[in-house]
Design an enzyme around this catalytic site. Sequence first.
Site, PDB file in Angstrom:
ATOM      1  N   LYS A 181       0.868  -1.195   0.000  1.00  0.00           N
ATOM      2  CA  LYS A 181       0.000   0.000   0.000  1.00  0.00           C
ATOM      3  C   LYS A 181       0.900   1.239   0.000  1.00  0.00           C
ATOM      4  O   LYS A 181       1.409   1.643   1.043  1.00  0.00           O
ATOM      5  CB  LYS A 181      -0.880  -0.062   1.250  1.00  0.00           C
ATOM      6  CG  LYS A 181      -2.118   0.777   1.204  1.00  0.00           C
ATOM      7  CD  LYS A 181      -1.879   2.167   1.363  1.00  0.00           C
ATOM      8  CE  LYS A 181      -2.370   3.204   2.141  1.00  0.00           C
ATOM      9  NZ  LYS A 181      -1.979   4.483   1.465  1.00  0.00           N
ATOM     10  N   GLU A 256       8.626   1.236  11.302  1.00  0.00           N
ATOM     11  CA  GLU A 256       9.739   2.163  11.056  1.00  0.00           C
ATOM     12  C   GLU A 256       9.133   3.555  11.094  1.00  0.00           C
ATOM     13  O   GLU A 256       8.427   3.958  10.162  1.00  0.00           O
ATOM     14  CB  GLU A 256      10.350   1.907   9.672  1.00  0.00           C
ATOM     15  CG  GLU A 256      10.900   0.510   9.464  1.00  0.00           C
ATOM     16  CD  GLU A 256      12.242   0.305  10.130  1.00  0.00           C
ATOM     17  OE1 GLU A 256      12.802   1.280  10.667  1.00  0.00           O
ATOM     18  OE2 GLU A 256      12.736  -0.831  10.123  1.00  0.00           O
ATOM     19  N   CYS A 290      13.397  10.222   7.376  1.00  0.00           N
ATOM     20  CA  CYS A 290      13.187   9.847   8.776  1.00  0.00           C
ATOM     21  C   CYS A 290      14.463  10.031   9.588  1.00  0.00           C
ATOM     22  O   CYS A 290      14.415  10.339  10.767  1.00  0.00           O
ATOM     23  CB  CYS A 290      12.700   8.407   8.857  1.00  0.00           C
ATOM     24  SG  CYS A 290      13.808   7.248   8.038  1.00  0.00           S
ATOM     25  N   GLU A 391       9.274  16.237  15.080  1.00  0.00           N
ATOM     26  CA  GLU A 391       9.780  16.036  13.719  1.00  0.00           C
ATOM     27  C   GLU A 391       9.176  17.067  12.771  1.00  0.00           C
ATOM     28  O   GLU A 391       7.962  17.269  12.774  1.00  0.00           O
ATOM     29  CB  GLU A 391       9.402  14.618  13.260  1.00  0.00           C
ATOM     30  CG  GLU A 391       9.998  14.248  11.927  1.00  0.00           C
ATOM     31  CD  GLU A 391       9.575  12.840  11.473  1.00  0.00           C
ATOM     32  OE1 GLU A 391       8.373  12.529  11.566  1.00  0.00           O
ATOM     33  OE2 GLU A 391      10.452  12.090  11.028  1.00  0.00           O
TER      34      GLU A 391
HETATM   35  P1  NAD Z   1       2.019   8.568   7.245  1.00  0.00           P
HETATM   36  O1  NAD Z   1       2.144   7.886   8.557  1.00  0.00           O
HETATM   37  O2  NAD Z   1       1.036   9.657   7.101  1.00  0.00           O
HETATM   38  O3  NAD Z   1       1.636   7.496   6.108  1.00  0.00           O
HETATM   39  C1  NAD Z   1       2.402   6.350   5.873  1.00  0.00           C
HETATM   40  C2  NAD Z   1       1.529   5.319   5.181  1.00  0.00           C
HETATM   41  O4  NAD Z   1       0.501   4.895   6.086  1.00  0.00           O
HETATM   42  C3  NAD Z   1       0.805   5.842   3.940  1.00  0.00           C
HETATM   43  O5  NAD Z   1       0.764   4.836   2.957  1.00  0.00           O
HETATM   44  C4  NAD Z   1      -0.573   6.154   4.488  1.00  0.00           C
HETATM   45  O6  NAD Z   1      -1.582   6.164   3.491  1.00  0.00           O
HETATM   46  C5  NAD Z   1      -0.774   5.012   5.466  1.00  0.00           C
HETATM   47  N1  NAD Z   1      -1.785   5.250   6.507  1.00  0.00           N
HETATM   48  C6  NAD Z   1      -2.230   6.447   6.986  1.00  0.00           C
HETATM   49  N2  NAD Z   1      -3.178   6.249   7.922  1.00  0.00           N
HETATM   50  C7  NAD Z   1      -3.321   4.905   8.071  1.00  0.00           C
HETATM   51  C8  NAD Z   1      -4.129   4.063   8.895  1.00  0.00           C
HETATM   52  N3  NAD Z   1      -4.998   4.581   9.775  1.00  0.00           N
HETATM   53  N4  NAD Z   1      -4.010   2.718   8.791  1.00  0.00           N
HETATM   54  C9  NAD Z   1      -3.115   2.183   7.924  1.00  0.00           C
HETATM   55  N5  NAD Z   1      -2.329   2.916   7.082  1.00  0.00           N
HETATM   56  C10 NAD Z   1      -2.428   4.266   7.170  1.00  0.00           C
HETATM   57  O7  NAD Z   1       3.501   9.029   6.850  1.00  0.00           O
HETATM   58  P2  NAD Z   1       3.959   9.895   5.600  1.00  0.00           P
HETATM   59  O8  NAD Z   1       3.519  11.299   5.806  1.00  0.00           O
HETATM   60  O9  NAD Z   1       3.584   9.186   4.331  1.00  0.00           O
HETATM   61  O10 NAD Z   1       5.563   9.781   5.757  1.00  0.00           O
HETATM   62  C11 NAD Z   1       6.304  10.567   6.619  1.00  0.00           C
HETATM   63  C12 NAD Z   1       6.591   9.843   7.924  1.00  0.00           C
HETATM   64  O11 NAD Z   1       7.206   8.587   7.683  1.00  0.00           O
HETATM   65  C13 NAD Z   1       7.576  10.617   8.792  1.00  0.00           C
HETATM   66  O12 NAD Z   1       7.158  10.627  10.127  1.00  0.00           O
HETATM   67  C14 NAD Z   1       8.860   9.829   8.653  1.00  0.00           C
HETATM   68  O13 NAD Z   1       9.760   9.984   9.711  1.00  0.00           O
HETATM   69  C15 NAD Z   1       8.349   8.446   8.528  1.00  0.00           C
HETATM   70  N6  NAD Z   1       9.364   7.573   7.883  1.00  0.00           N
HETATM   71  C16 NAD Z   1      10.044   6.677   8.655  1.00  0.00           C
HETATM   72  C17 NAD Z   1      11.036   5.879   8.084  1.00  0.00           C
HETATM   73  C18 NAD Z   1      11.814   4.863   8.898  1.00  0.00           C
HETATM   74  O14 NAD Z   1      12.383   3.955   8.316  1.00  0.00           O
HETATM   75  N7  NAD Z   1      11.894   4.985  10.218  1.00  0.00           N
HETATM   76  C19 NAD Z   1      11.332   5.995   6.730  1.00  0.00           C
HETATM   77  C20 NAD Z   1      10.626   6.933   5.983  1.00  0.00           C
HETATM   78  C21 NAD Z   1       9.632   7.705   6.577  1.00  0.00           C
END
Ligand code: NAD
Length: 499
Positions: A181, A256, A290, A391
């Site tokens: 997804k 993550e 991240c 963040e």
């Molecule tokens: P997000 O949490 O908004 O979304 C991530 C994914 O989760 C998307 O595909 C989104 O559609 C899905 N999602 C959202 N709500 C959901 C729910 N209720 N149930 C299931 N899935 C759901 O994050 P983002 O804005 O896409 O990305 C940025 C974030 O990701 C930052 O906080 C960043 O630090 C983190 N990140 C972490 C790593 C790591 O390896 N630690 C790597 C990259 C990004």
Amino acid sequence: MAKLQQIGLPDGRIFVGGEWREGRGPEITSIYPADRSVNMTLRGASRADVEEAIARAGKAAADPAWRDLLPHARAAILHRISDGLTRHAERIAQVQSRDTGKTLAETRALAASAAGTFRYYAAVLETEEEALTPSRGSYLTMSVHEPIGVVAGITPWNSPIASDAQKLAPALAAGNAVLMKPASWSPLVSLVMAQVCEEAGLPAGLLSVLPGRGEEVGDTLVTHPAVGKVSFTGGTEVGRGIAAKAAAKLMPVSLELGGKSPTIVFEDADPDLAVAGILFGIFSSTGQSCIAGSRLLVQRSIYDRFVERLVAATKALRVGHPADPATQVAPLIRDPHCEGVERAVAAALAEGGEILCGGARPEGAAYDAGIYFLPTIIAGLPNDAATCQEEIFGPVLHVQPFEDEAEAIALSNSSSYGLACGIWTRDFNRAWRVGRGVGTGTVWVNTYKQFSISTPFGGIKDSGLGREKGRQGLRAWQRQKSFYLDTSGRPHPWAGLAA
Ligand code: NAD
């Protein structure tokens, strides 16, 4: 710059259990952050699409042709996917740059790393061994690993091809059927990944790519009884919600999540190395990473000198178009995200912070069409200020002084996050002491933001749960089963049957 029609975007259909079709969910629009033009509008997956993909995945995972495929034969498929990613690397780089605004230099590197990830897990699969355990009776004991069955990967928008490969390669290697997804802001490159997997001969049903809303597509994947594991990369609050739902059905999750990673510069550090590493650590990917090193701690004895040099180097960074090879800082992904970065900078000012450079969108005709924000350095706030704790996920760095090693460790650890830490010093004993003292999943010494698929990655505290990458990355997608094989050939004495 390649024209949109020449890039080879996917055609707007989604991939449901081996079938390309129009999604039945709400529309998703992919835009090019360099000029806000529309790359494509497509219909995402609906709940019914996801349920169908899960049913097909269940059948494909249970099919002996996949379930019992010997490791070397499964590895051959992973090699073909890797070859396909290499063949399509330029197209993948172009699509991902259109979808996210990242520089082509960065997306080319990400495409190459995705191909490397599949090669690595093919090698792990072929060389991983099962263990005989020391037996404590007249039996042979061993522990074997089996696929979970149907598993899901939920990914964010910042490095989609790399996040996809990091989940998909070990999950397929482990013998599962996988539902991916991607984030709604970057749906396209995961669909190209599906095309590559199909072309490589991955049997139908083993992969679905289901762009769509997190609360609908993501939530169905997490709560559906047939899905046996979810690996999520994204924000901490969403991750926490997923963990709670996974707990209710006793499903393993790997998370993550976000970070607010400290970088510590000691007075003996090589300033050229440190400045270059710090710039790369926070401002590459326009801070949308991240592991961005967003909290800089500099020993007080060199603080003024060092910060002056860092600010000068930051002002010299080239902010520009993603297709320009000279660009170091490309656009942010979307206007709402850029507005969030602007709000964070305004909040830093309101907290009493001082802007040393940047702090605004760049001016000039070259920037008008795109979603640009200047690399920004802020100083003057205590570590418990929101600017130092939350963040921002943009090109914003806070700098503050520290006195000694103990304070550097205390400041680093005074955070809800625990993803990564950078240490700059010529004293390797000190690097070791400080590195062991900080509460993060990764420590970089005299370097920053280096990655290797063979080295486990993950966070602690609010930065996540579990590890990806490395040899153990394969086992994270499997279940362990223990065997006791009798070697005595005699009835158990308890039954009193033996002569
Ligand atoms: P997000 O949490 O908004 O979304 C991530 C994914 O989760 C998307 O595909 C989104 O559609 C899905 N999602 C959202 N709500 C959901 C729910 N209720 N149930 C299931 N899935 C759901 O994050 P983002 O804005 O896409 O990305 C940025 C974030 O990701 C930052 O906080 C960043 O630090 C983190 N990140 C972490 C790593 C790591 O390896 N630690 C790597 C990259 C990004």
